[in-house]
Design a protein around this motif. Structure first.
Motif, short mmCIF file in Angstrom:
data_model
loop_
_atom_site.label_atom_id
_atom_site.label_comp_id
_atom_site.label_asym_id
_atom_site.label_seq_id
_atom_site.Cartn_x
_atom_site.Cartn_y
_atom_site.Cartn_z
N ALA A 10 -13.61 -39.63 -5.20
CA ALA A 10 -13.93 -40.10 -6.57
C ALA A 10 -12.68 -40.57 -7.28
O ALA A 10 -12.70 -41.59 -7.98
N ILE A 11 -11.56 -39.86 -7.13
CA ILE A 11 -10.30 -40.24 -7.76
C ILE A 11 -9.82 -41.59 -7.19
O ILE A 11 -9.40 -42.47 -7.93
N GLU B 35 -11.67 -43.94 -5.84
CA GLU B 35 -12.56 -45.01 -6.32
C GLU B 35 -12.24 -45.38 -7.75
O GLU B 35 -12.32 -46.55 -8.13
N LYS B 36 -11.88 -44.38 -8.57
CA LYS B 36 -11.56 -44.63 -9.97
C LYS B 36 -10.30 -45.51 -10.08
O LYS B 36 -10.21 -46.36 -10.95
N LYS B 37 -9.34 -45.25 -9.18
CA LYS B 37 -8.09 -46.02 -9.22
C LYS B 37 -8.28 -47.45 -8.73
O LYS B 37 -7.57 -48.35 -9.11
#
Length: 172
Positions: A166-167, A169-171
């Protein structure tokens, strides 16, 4: 007072909070800023350690049946101590410091706590339901623990993988 919510895996979340001994204007400013931050973040509870103040302070505002958080329902709990706990229940918890992740966690159904208010007055509270869950969740923060630490080993490993993804993908 400009606060930022620390997020997992920030090591500062592991600090053990200290008791408040001076109930002064600084504490009042912190409580007010924490309330503002909690409401802006759509949270129902916030521990001071989550905004990088390792003090035994937590605030809660449990929404009513329409999902509203009324200012009169705000609870400011300083130096809490659980003096009684009963029953077990499971509730799906989330956390402002672990955004976007929810998991069923087992906690005590009812708790009784002693604590102090913003003026240092000693109080007692019997809590059940979501209030009991929220108190225990925030008190864990004061002890340097996150709700994900209550997961089984297998579930924790799965969480770590999901959270890293998730981290990433966020970046992107």
């Amino acid at each position: 007072m400009n606060l930022t919510i620390l997020t997992y895996p920030d090591k500062r979340l592991k600090q053990i909070s200290k008791d408040v001994t001076k109930f002064d204007e600084e504490i009042h400013k912190l409580l007010d800023a924490m309330n503002e931050m909690m409401l802006l973040s759509n949270g129902i509870g916030l521990a001071a350690i989550q905004v990088n103040y390792p003090l035994n302070i937590l605030i809660l505002n449990i929404p009513d049946s329409e999902g509203e958080q009324h200012p009169d329902n705000l609870m400011e709990i300083i130096n809490p101590v659980i003096i009684n706990k009963e029953g077990l229940t499971t509730y799906q918890e989330g956390c402002l410091s672990v955004p976007g992740f929810y998991e069923d966690i087992e906690r005590y159904e009812t708790v009784t706590i002693n604590y102090q208010d913003r003026h240092g007055n000693t109080k007692s509270l019997d809590a059940d339901g979501l209030l009991s869950i929220a108190i225990q969740h925030e008190m864990d923060h004061l002890a340097g623990k996150l709700f994900i630490e209550k997961l089984s080993y297998a579930r924790r490993k799965k969480f770590e993988k999901e959270y890293k993804r998730a981290i990433k993908e966020k970046k992107a």
